[in-house]
Design a protein around this motif. Structure first.
Motif: not given
Length: 248
Positions: A100-119
């Motif tokens: 899915v990450i290869n379809h996301v328009p903003d990789t950097t923002k997605a990774l920051k969002e993943f980091h945010r919702v992880l414990r």
């Protein structure tokens, strides 16, 4: 057959090979709450539920979500369009995203969002295709070109971030630790006629144009596909993907 069902028979079958490695870290740590991002038709959700995880699955496609919800009533299904996620901070023990990450328009923002919702201490695992070694799908593009049909596939923004070194750097900049990228290779063994039908019916951004052509053009593309795919009938298409994993 709906697009989601065709996707399930085609692309989901192709991508299912990486589900075990994708969930390995979460399984080792005994992660209870797992977020399946870009769940598609639920191949990761199914495997995570079988491991005893409490699964929340998100996707932007209503048809995919409907199919996954019908098959997996014990998972929590939510619509979401990456890079944004409709969750509070530190809600999940693990995140898994299969192609899915290869379809996301903003990789950097997605990774920051993943980091945010992880414990803290949570794990993330993401896969994407090594584009130049994707014979199973590249054969369709080659067939279109060989048939001399105008072909203008959508741009791939992720190309700038798809090397292991670059993606590792992005994970680290997003705040993840122990970031690494593995290479996964396999042979996709499938009936060639069935593979044609499922990929064409599933459509998608790269190949939806095939079904929209006049019947004689579709048959011309199919003839080239059959010729180009024939060498892989016995041993299957060679496939290569990358698998990134890290800890929050």
């Amino acid at each position: 057959m709906t697009n989601a069902e065709a996707y399930d028979r085609g692309f989901a079958h192709l991508s299912s090979h990486t589900v075990g490695p994708l969930l390995a870290q979460a399984r080792e740590k005994g992660a209870l709450g797992l977020l399946d991002v870009g769940c598609g038709t639920g191949v990761v959700t199914a495997a995570a539920l079988a491991l005893g995880a409490e699964v929340t699955a998100v996707d932007a496609d209503p048809g995919m979500l409907e199919l996954t919800a019908r098959r997996h009533p014990y998972a929590t299904i939510r619509p979401a369009t990456l890079p944004d996620l409709p969750f509070g901070d530190e809600q999940f023990d693990a995140i898994a995203g299969n192609f899915v990450i290869n379809h996301v328009p903003d990789t950097t923002k997605a990774l920051k969002e993943f980091h945010r919702v992880l414990r803290p201490g949570g794990t993330i695992a993401l896969t994407w295709w090594k584009a130049d070694e994707m014979t199973a799908t590249n054969v369709f593009a080659d067939a279109i070109i060989a048939a001399e049909v105008p072909y203008d596939p959508p741009p791939r923004p992720f190309t700038a971030n798809d090397t292991p070194q670059r993606f590792t750097e992005l994970l680290e900049k997003a705040g993840f630790e122990e970031a690494a990228v593995d290479t996964v290779r396999w042979r996709h063994q499938v009936d060639l006629a069935t593979w044609w039908t499922n990929i064409v019916q599933a459509g998608g951004p790269r190949f939806a144009m095939i079904a929209s052509q006049p019947p004689e053009t579709v048959e011309r593309i199919r003839a080239h596909y059959t010729r180009l795919a024939a060498p892989y009938a016995r041993e299957g298409f060679p496939v290569c993907a990358y698998l990134a994993h890290a800890t929050r």
